[in-house]
Motif scaffolding. Structure first.
Motif, PDB file in Angstrom:
ATOM      1  N   GLN A   1      80.036 -39.803  20.181  1.00  0.00           N
ATOM      2  CA  GLN A   1      80.225 -39.505  21.594  1.00  0.00           C
ATOM      3  C   GLN A   1      79.318 -40.417  22.423  1.00  0.00           C
ATOM      4  N   ASN A   2      79.923 -41.414  23.003  1.00  0.00           N
ATOM      5  CA  ASN A   2      79.183 -42.376  23.810  1.00  0.00           C
ATOM      6  C   ASN A   2      79.030 -41.787  25.214  1.00  0.00           C
ATOM      7  N   ASN A   3      77.954 -40.996  25.401  1.00  0.00           N
ATOM      8  CA  ASN A   3      77.751 -40.326  26.686  1.00  0.00           C
ATOM      9  C   ASN A   3      76.774 -41.078  27.587  1.00  0.00           C
TER      10      ASN A   3
ATOM     11  N   SER B   1      66.546 -40.832  27.431  1.00  0.00           N
ATOM     12  CA  SER B   1      66.444 -41.671  28.632  1.00  0.00           C
ATOM     13  C   SER B   1      66.818 -43.127  28.384  1.00  0.00           C
ATOM     14  N   THR B   2      67.235 -43.443  27.175  1.00  0.00           N
ATOM     15  CA  THR B   2      67.546 -44.834  26.836  1.00  0.00           C
ATOM     16  C   THR B   2      69.026 -45.135  27.074  1.00  0.00           C
ATOM     17  N   PRO B   3      69.342 -46.025  28.005  1.00  0.00           N
ATOM     18  CA  PRO B   3      70.746 -46.372  28.253  1.00  0.00           C
ATOM     19  C   PRO B   3      71.388 -46.974  27.016  1.00  0.00           C
TER      20      PRO B   3
ATOM     21  N   LEU C   1      76.545 -35.363  32.020  1.00  0.00           N
ATOM     22  CA  LEU C   1      76.374 -35.146  33.451  1.00  0.00           C
ATOM     23  C   LEU C   1      75.064 -34.452  33.809  1.00  0.00           C
ATOM     24  N   GLU C   2      74.430 -33.843  32.831  1.00  0.00           N
ATOM     25  CA  GLU C   2      73.227 -33.063  33.074  1.00  0.00           C
ATOM     26  C   GLU C   2      72.065 -33.605  32.232  1.00  0.00           C
ATOM     27  N   PRO C   3      70.898 -32.973  32.289  1.00  0.00           N
ATOM     28  CA  PRO C   3      69.751 -33.455  31.499  1.00  0.00           C
ATOM     29  C   PRO C   3      70.033 -33.480  30.004  1.00  0.00           C
ATOM     30  N   HIS C   4      69.255 -34.279  29.298  1.00  0.00           N
ATOM     31  CA  HIS C   4      69.391 -34.339  27.844  1.00  0.00           C
ATOM     32  C   HIS C   4      69.169 -32.970  27.225  1.00  0.00           C
ATOM     33  N   SER C   5      68.207 -32.234  27.734  1.00  0.00           N
ATOM     34  CA  SER C   5      67.958 -30.864  27.297  1.00  0.00           C
ATOM     35  C   SER C   5      67.265 -30.125  28.433  1.00  0.00           C
ATOM     36  N   THR C   6      67.105 -28.820  28.261  1.00  0.00           N
ATOM     37  CA  THR C   6      66.414 -28.021  29.271  1.00  0.00           C
ATOM     38  C   THR C   6      64.905 -28.037  29.056  1.00  0.00           C
TER      39      THR C   6
ATOM     40  N   LEU D   1      67.107 -38.090  36.750  1.00  0.00           N
ATOM     41  CA  LEU D   1      66.916 -38.976  37.904  1.00  0.00           C
ATOM     42  C   LEU D   1      65.736 -39.921  37.714  1.00  0.00           C
ATOM     43  N   ARG D   2      64.992 -39.765  36.634  1.00  0.00           N
ATOM     44  CA  ARG D   2      63.916 -40.703  36.319  1.00  0.00           C
ATOM     45  C   ARG D   2      64.472 -41.962  35.656  1.00  0.00           C
ATOM     46  N   TYR D   3      65.685 -41.898  35.139  1.00  0.00           N
ATOM     47  CA  TYR D   3      66.234 -43.064  34.440  1.00  0.00           C
ATOM     48  C   TYR D   3      67.676 -43.393  34.829  1.00  0.00           C
ATOM     49  N   ARG D   4      68.253 -42.663  35.798  1.00  0.00           N
ATOM     50  CA  ARG D   4      69.562 -43.017  36.327  1.00  0.00           C
ATOM     51  C   ARG D   4      69.642 -42.578  37.781  1.00  0.00           C
ATOM     52  N   THR D   5      70.652 -43.050  38.488  1.00  0.00           N
ATOM     53  CA  THR D   5      70.736 -42.760  39.919  1.00  0.00           C
ATOM     54  C   THR D   5      71.659 -41.572  40.194  1.00  0.00           C
ATOM     55  N   LYS D   6      71.449 -40.943  41.339  1.00  0.00           N
ATOM     56  CA  LYS D   6      72.310 -39.839  41.748  1.00  0.00           C
ATOM     57  C   LYS D   6      73.730 -40.346  41.997  1.00  0.00           C
TER      58      LYS D   6
END
Length: 377
Positions: free
Chosen positions: A210-212, A217-219, A278-283, A289-294
């Motif tokens: 699954q290429n999400n 945080s690593t693109p 679409l959401e954080p890697h985990s809770t 938003l530290r590694y991608r834009t809104k």
């Protein structure tokens, strides 16, 4: 083409890079607005209207479970949770193509697929809390769920799946082992080693990457220079495809045909689904938003797989807002019941942890167990 021309092409490294990109067109059946772009592919799925509605319900269930799990985590009533919003087509539509006899090897983000196989939600909640009963892979009526535990070690589920896939082949079973990992998992050694092993023995395996977009945080582009993750399957000598991971119909079709190929003794298949987390890697404190834009996140929300499926089914005349509202209410009532059941399970004691560490506790552990039990712990 002459030998000279062929040799020049072989040594043209820019050509090789371009050829890799062109070798993997993306399988798509539904456009982003839900319109059908390939009627023949839709017909090839063999999905009836009832099945299409059932698939939509699985996707909605996954979204509602994501919403409720996130809320519980924020309340401190959940353990570890990896959000799944945005991956409903990639996960549920692919899992919909497999059956009860197939063995699932999930990652920690693949709880919805295990539940689809009959694992109760209350056990999934206990698994997230680290409770031993969360590792009991049975249905409420005691039937075995053909799934391994959610794997925490990135990519390790592929190795486990390869072994079971070979066992299924040796037993001549009409069944496969199917495993999921994220794009980060494809950068692990286990990913390639498992595919190489399964390919060498033509084992009954379907591998789903699954290429999400992000490994925590690593693109994806920072992980590998490969034009497509599916190209890594070619390195192991197995058929590999790229699918629009937000198109439930295309994902189902790819998984269905991959399963048929693998179960027939032809060896494994790798499917790369293009989607987004679409959401954080985990809770556990991740802030995307530290590694991608809104703007990037908002753009992907416009490609939400639920929107696409909803438009498609509505245009087909088999789905509407009233049906969806009623089903969501039903799902939330079920989740409420499952939360109560999980909360009602007796909490583990220190002595329980020690008892469950080894099948036969050592002498020292037996002494420790006796001490803690005497203290009611």
């Amino acid at each position: 083409m002459t030998i000279t021309e062929t040799n020049k092409k072989i040594l043209d490294f820019n050509y090789q890079l371009a050829a890799q990109d062109e070798a993997f067109p993306t399988l798509q059946v539904l456009a982003n607005d839900g319109s059908v772009v390939d009627e023949a592919a839709l017909e090839r799925t063999g999905l009836t209207d009832d099945q299409l509605v059932e698939l939509m319900k699985h996707m909605l269930f996954s979204r509602e479970l994501d919403i409720r799990s996130t809320k519980l985590a924020k309340q401190g009533r959940f353990g570890f949770f990896a959000p799944t919003a945005g991956q409903e087509a990639s996960q549920m539509a692919s899992a919909f193509a497999f059956n009860d006899e197939d063995w699932l090897f999930p990652g920690y983000r693949d709880i919805p697929e295990i539940i689809m196989k009959g694992w109760p939600v209350w056990k999934a909640i206990l698994w997230s809390r680290g409770h031993v009963q969360g590792n009991v892979m049975t249905t409420d009526d005691g039937k075995d769920v053909h799934s391994w535990f959610p794997q925490i070690i990135i990519g390790a589920q592929y190795v486990e799946a390869a072994g079971v896939a070979l066992g299924l082949k040796k037993r001549q079973k009409d069944a496969v082992a199917y495993a999921y990992t994220g794009d980060g998992g494809t950068s692990q050694g286990d990913f390639y080693e498992a595919m190489n092993f399964a390919a060498a023995y033509q084992a009954n395996a379907v591998f789903i990457a699954q290429n999400n977009g992000f490994a925590i945080s690593t693109p994806r582009d920072f992980q590998t220079a490969a034009k497509h993750l599916a190209a890594k399957g070619w390195a192991a000598g197995i058929p590999s495809v790229v699918v629009d991971g937000n198109d439930a119909i295309a994902v189902y079709l790819a998984a269905k045909e991959a399963r048929q190929w693998a179960a027939s003794g032809n060896g494994p298949v790798l499917i790369e689904t293009l989607t987004d987390r679409l959401e954080p890697h985990s809770t556990a404190g991740d802030d995307p938003l530290r590694y991608r834009t809104k703007d990037d996140i908002d753009a992907w929300w416009q490609k939400d797989p639920l929107l696409r499926m909803r438009h498609f089914l509505t245009q087909r005349g088999i789905w509407n807002e009233e049906l969806e509202t009623a089903y969501i209410a039903e799902v939330n009532a079920h989740i409420d019941d499952q939360i109560k059941r999980a909360d009602g399970v007796e909490k583990q004691k220190i002595s329980d942890f020690l008892k469950n560490t080894l099948e036969v506790p050592s002498q020292v552990m037996q002494e420790q167990i006796a001490i803690f039990e005497s203290e009611g712990k």
